[in-house]
Design a protein around this motif. Structure first.
Motif, PDB file in Angstrom:
ATOM      1  N   THR A 153       0.818  -1.212   0.000  1.00 15.29           N
ATOM      2  CA  THR A 153       0.000   0.000   0.000  1.00 15.29           C
ATOM      3  C   THR A 153       0.851   1.260   0.000  1.00 15.29           C
ATOM      4  OG1 THR A 153      -1.559  -1.261   1.343  1.00 15.29           O
ATOM      5  CG2 THR A 153      -2.011   1.060   1.088  1.00 15.29           C
TER       6      THR A 153
ATOM      7  N   ASN B  48       2.447   3.704  -9.835  1.00 16.07           N
ATOM      8  CA  ASN B  48       1.485   2.613  -9.917  1.00 16.07           C
ATOM      9  C   ASN B  48       0.111   3.200 -10.196  1.00 16.07           C
ATOM     10  OD1 ASN B  48      -0.296   2.453  -7.200  1.00 16.07           O
ATOM     11  ND2 ASN B  48       1.761   3.188  -6.680  1.00 16.07           N
TER      12      ASN B  48
ATOM     13  N   GLN C 176      -4.008   2.238  -9.334  1.00 16.42           N
ATOM     14  CA  GLN C 176      -4.865   1.362  -8.543  1.00 16.42           C
ATOM     15  C   GLN C 176      -6.278   1.402  -9.106  1.00 16.42           C
ATOM     16  OE1 GLN C 176      -4.352   2.189  -4.358  1.00 16.42           O
ATOM     17  NE2 GLN C 176      -2.118   2.156  -4.537  1.00 16.42           N
TER      18      GLN C 176
ATOM     19  N   GLU D 270      -3.167   7.516  -5.863  1.00 13.43           N
ATOM     20  CA  GLU D 270      -2.339   6.396  -5.453  1.00 13.43           C
ATOM     21  C   GLU D 270      -1.181   6.769  -4.529  1.00 13.43           C
ATOM     22  OE1 GLU D 270      -4.177   5.396  -9.459  1.00 13.43           O
ATOM     23  OE2 GLU D 270      -3.170   7.143  -8.590  1.00 13.43           O
TER      24      GLU D 270
ATOM     25  N   THR E 153      -3.371  -3.133  -7.410  1.00  8.15           N
ATOM     26  CA  THR E 153      -2.257  -2.207  -7.658  1.00  8.15           C
ATOM     27  C   THR E 153      -1.516  -2.691  -8.892  1.00  8.15           C
ATOM     28  OG1 THR E 153      -1.932  -1.497  -5.370  1.00  8.15           O
ATOM     29  CG2 THR E 153      -0.033  -1.369  -6.822  1.00  8.15           C
TER      30      THR E 153
END
Length: 496
Positions: free
Chosen positions: A304, A312, A314, A325, A345
């Motif tokens: 996370t 990334n 999500q 993110e 993710t």
């Protein structure tokens, strides 16, 4: 006089129920009716002190270990106790992200700004959120975080990741990480516990605290433990006692009573049972902010926080973005509130080869059952994730447009607003509850107080046993450090 009588009446009830034990005799002025002064509660063995110490710290997570630093360095006899068969508590499982400003490590990396300056900017944030019940204490914790980081590195050999590894990548330079990056708390906690033991502290494992012990005046003078391996009772006499037992996120009864809105979420860990909360209340302590939502977190907690250190995207089970993110708790919060059930993710080689490569590789191997990829196209990725390909491609087209524009108009993402490149990978998450924020009310010097705000002699609290100690490790460390300072000051004043 009223305060004394109220305290005495409370203790009479606590003693009668067995919640609190007495070391011989009866509570002064409260001899039992028709009984001997040495009567004991049925079912409880008489108090027999087997060990004695100056400072007894219950809990060996980062708060408890930090609370031991000043007392042991001042030459006091310090004993740490933990209900588990290993030290470190849940701090060992943590992501390891520590929000610290003005540390020597940051200065060496050329990062400017003092902790005092940062506090002046942070205080209005707390005021806006309405978290102003003890700003002096909060300031002490905030400043203590920086002192803690400096001391554990210089005096105990704790190892942190050089900021040069990520300071020029766009990652926040207000965050310190352990040596190998996210998740490597061994590099910090092991040197700290070893250093404390080298300085004379002792550690008792498999010891579950069950009762406070008071003298005939009702003053706390010790704690009863039960050895979880042998069921043996161990009574420890102590001048000062620190509750550092963590939160209550794993206690379903407490969660259902104080945070029913989160009762259906699973706890991320299994050890935060609120024993310290209940112990403190058994001696007259009171709760504060117990209904404050706990932090939600992914069951892959370390994944996370990747968004702080690499790019990334999500997405929901339908392949749509639903949150920015770059804030670790926002995603599980939104997932739970929107009723999504889970989220993905999506990442690429930038994370795999970046500053957090050690953690990325570890999580990819540990969670192969949740991992998809490498995928060379979005169609291939969508099929592997079992999401609609048209949704996922539309999501990436929209996201890439925000990257080209230099602004995430949908959700306001700031960190690593960059396009992902094939091959793509994805990990599946579920929202869990994590760190609770309700706890035992304390005075500015960390001493436990009763319902009238009067200090309860010899009992102190720190870390997640106290109300609202933040969302990461560093406030717990700072809280422990300033508690240890308060304990030393009290012991010294009594010796003067």
């Amino acid at each position: 006089m009223d305060t004394t009588l109220n305290r005495r009446n409370f203790l009479k009830g606590a003693l009668a129920s067995g919640a609190v034990l007495m070391a011989g005799g009866a509570l002064a002025g409260c001899a039992s009716e028709g009984g001997n002064s040495g009567d004991t509660v049925v079912g409880f063995a008489p108090v027999e002190f087997a060990e004695e110490t100056d400072v007894l710290i219950i809990g060996t997570g980062i708060a408890g270990l930090s609370a031991a630093m000043d007392p042991v360095e001042a030459g006091y006899k310090v004993m740490l106790a933990d209900k588990r068969d290993t030290y470190g508590g849940e701090s060992f499982m943590a992501c390891g992200v520590m929000n610290v400003s003005g540390s020597e490590m940051q200065k060496r990396a050329g990062i400017e700004g003092s902790v005092e300056e940062k506090w002046e900017k942070y205080a209005p944030v707390l005021e806006k959120k309405g978290e102003t019940d003890d700003m002096e204490y909060k300031k002490n914790v905030y400043l203590g975080q920086t002192e803690w980081a400096n001391r554990v590195e210089a005096d105990y050999g704790a190892q942190f990741q050089p900021l040069e590894a990520y300071k020029d990548t766009g990652a926040p330079t207000s965050m310190l990480l352990p040596l190998n990056g996210i998740g490597d708390m061994t590099s910090v906690l092991t040197p700290l516990i070893n250093g404390l033991q080298d300085k004379g502290a002792t550690v008792g494992l498999n010891r579950k605290a069950t009762n406070f012990i008071v003298d005939s005046e009702g003053t706390v003078i010790g704690v009863r433990f039960v050895d979880s391996k042998t069921d043996k009772t161990i009574d420890v006499k102590a001048k000062k006692i620190v509750l550092a037992t963590g939160g209550f996120s794993c206690n379903q009864v407490m969660v259902s009573e104080y945070m029913p809105q989160q009762a259906e979420l699973c706890p991320l860990t299994v050890y935060s049972m609120g024993e310290g909360h209940e112990l403190g209340r058994s001696i007259g302590g009171v709760y504060a902010h117990m209904d404050m939502d706990s932090n939600r977190m992914s069951d892959l907690a370390q994944v996370t926080v990747w968004g702080y250190f690499g790019r990334n995207v999500q997405v929901s089970p339908m392949g749509r973005r639903f949150i920015k993110e770059d804030q670790s708790h926002d995603t599980p919060d939104a997932c739970a509130e929107l009723g999504l059930g889970f989220w993905w993710t999506i990442f690429d080689n930038q994370l795999i080869e970046g500053s957090q490569a050690w953690n990325v590789e570890m999580n990819m191997k540990a969670h192969e059952d949740r991992l998809v990829g490498p995928c060379n196209t979005l169609d291939e990725l969508a099929q592997a994730m079992d999401v609609p390909a048209e949704n996922l491609k539309a999501t990436f087209a929209e996201y890439d447009g925000y990257v080209d524009a230099g602004e995430d108009a949908a959700f306001g993402k700031k960190l690593f607003l960059e396009k992902l490149e094939a091959p793509y990978y994805a990990l599946k998450h579920f929202p869990f509850r994590y760190k609770t924020h309700g706890g035992l009310k304390i005075a500015t010097d960390s001493q436990l107080v009763d319902n009238q705000g009067n200090p309860i002699a010899n009992v102190y609290c720190c870390g997640s046993t106290t109300p609202d100690t933040g969302s990461d490790l560093s406030p717990n460390a700072g809280s422990g450090l300033i508690t240890g300072k308060a304990v030393v000051a009290s012991l010294q004043s009594e010796q003067a």
